[in-house]
Design an enzyme around this catalytic site. Structure first.
Site, short mmCIF file in Angstrom:
data_model
loop_
_atom_site.label_atom_id
_atom_site.label_comp_id
_atom_site.label_asym_id
_atom_site.label_seq_id
_atom_site.Cartn_x
_atom_site.Cartn_y
_atom_site.Cartn_z
N THR A 117 99.98 -31.57 62.99
CA THR A 117 99.34 -31.75 64.29
C THR A 117 99.44 -33.20 64.78
OG1 THR A 117 97.15 -31.82 65.36
CG2 THR A 117 97.16 -32.02 63.01
N TYR A 141 89.97 -33.08 60.18
CA TYR A 141 91.05 -32.12 60.42
C TYR A 141 92.41 -32.82 60.35
CZ TYR A 141 94.29 -29.24 63.09
OH TYR A 141 95.40 -28.56 63.51
#
Ligand code: UFG
Length: 327
Positions: A117, A141
């Site tokens: 990501t 995350y």
């Protein structure tokens, strides 16, 4: 049969990947614990229910299906949740991925495609982020995804695990044929929330901040159509099968849209205005995240041809009106 083990194949991106893999002549096998995925989304090959942290179950699935590669989508991906419960993210994302990677190596399955990501880059406002940009994640995350990237590099050195890492920007849109689409519970993403507000499923969309240093004051993101995104994964698989070595690719379009511009485009697609209220900034949001994605175009031959904002909203809107799994 060229079988691909697709973790998270019951989720938004994984289910689109299974469809693309099947169309490209592969046999996708979905491995998913259905915590955030939907069994209804498993339409393109067999389903194996299981958790990433269950090594015995993984070993059994590798033995049964003998995949030639893994596409690893399964992950928890809510930034806010990751800040409140980082242990969950380190255990599920990092611990689970490590278990999966060890099982793949033990089974001799040495081609691995990983969904990472742009959250691994952290808060680098107003910079076009390319694959060489520094990675300073600002939430658990992003940190968990960066750690998995590190594990892959170590396993390449020690065990010859060839991998392609894709760092996604903002994924939107849905399968134009309406077989699969985006559906999260809870929903946190701009486009599905906006469509919910449009057809009265929620009262109004809150715009998180109108005082950013951007032309209209709202945050800018780089949106890529989910079908273009999964096409890149098939190209990444071919890259590995052609023995081209491990590589990192950003997946975005290089064009930013502000929240207000996304709202304006949805008005033009649906002929309805999204009911909106202006709210404060959401903690952790960067002003502008735009991808430098030239590498995927130059080296993989990737052409994102559905990633206009109008097309993404058109496809998402069609899915929104007809295709939810919870009907
Ligand atoms: N937004 C609103 N209102 C909402 C929801 C979102 O104004 O109700 C805004 C956000 O502030 C942001 C933009 O819409 O500016 C996009 O927000 P999303 O939640 O759809 O997506 P994010 O950019 O926050 O998240 C994406 C990925 C994450 C990834 C993150 C990295 O979905 O997985 O980028 O920054 F971690």
């Amino acid at each position: 049969m060229n079988t691909i083990l697709v973790t998270g194949g019951a989720g938004y991106i994984g289910s689109h990947a299974c469809k693309a893999l099947k169309a490209a002549g592969y046999a996708p096998v979905t491995y998913d614990n259905l915590v955030t995925g939907w069994q209804d989304a498993v339409k393109f090959g067999p389903f194996e229910h299981g958790d990433l942290q269950d090594r015995a179950r993984l070993d059994m699935v590798f033995q049964k299906h003998k995949p030639i590669a893994v596409m690893h989508f399964a992950a928890l991906s809510l930034v806010g949740e990751s800040m409140q419960d980082p242990g969950l993210y380190w255990r599920n994302n990092v611990g689970g991925s490590l278990t999966l990677i060890e099982a793949a190596v033990a089974a001799g399955c040495l081609n691995f495609v990983f969904s990472s990501t742009c959250a691994t880059y952290g808060d680098q406002d107003n910079v076009v982020l390319d694959e060489n940009s520094a990675q300073y994640p600002i939430n658990a995350y992003g940190a968990s995804k960066r750690a998995i990237e590190d594990i892959l590099r170590d396993f390449e050195v020690a065990h010859g695990l060839h991998h392609v890492i894709f760092r996604y920007f903002n994924v939107a849109g849905a399968d134009p044929e309406g077989e699969v689409g985006e559906f999260h519970r809870p929903e946190t993403h701009l486009v599905p929330l906006m469509l919910d507000a449009l057809d009265g499923k929620r009262d109004a969309l809150t715009i998180f901040g109108t005082d950013y240093d951007t032309p209209d004051g709202t945050c800018i993101r780089d949106y890529v159509h989910v079908c273009d995104l999964v096409d890149a994964h098939v190209l990444g698989l071919h890259w590995l099968r052609d023995d081209k070595g491990s590589r990192v690719f950003n997946l975005g379009t290089g064009t930013g849209f502000s929240v207000q511009e996304v709202l304006d485009q949805s008005h033009s697609v649906t002929n309805r205005a999204v009911p909106c209220t202006e709210g404060p900034r959401r903690p952790g949001d960067c002003t502008k995240l735009v991808s430098g994605s030239q590498r995927a175009k130059d080296e993989l031959g990737w052409t994102p041809n559905r990633s206009t904002m109008k097309q993404m909203i058109t496809d998402a809107w069609r899915w929104h009106q007809t295709g939810h799994y919870d009907r």
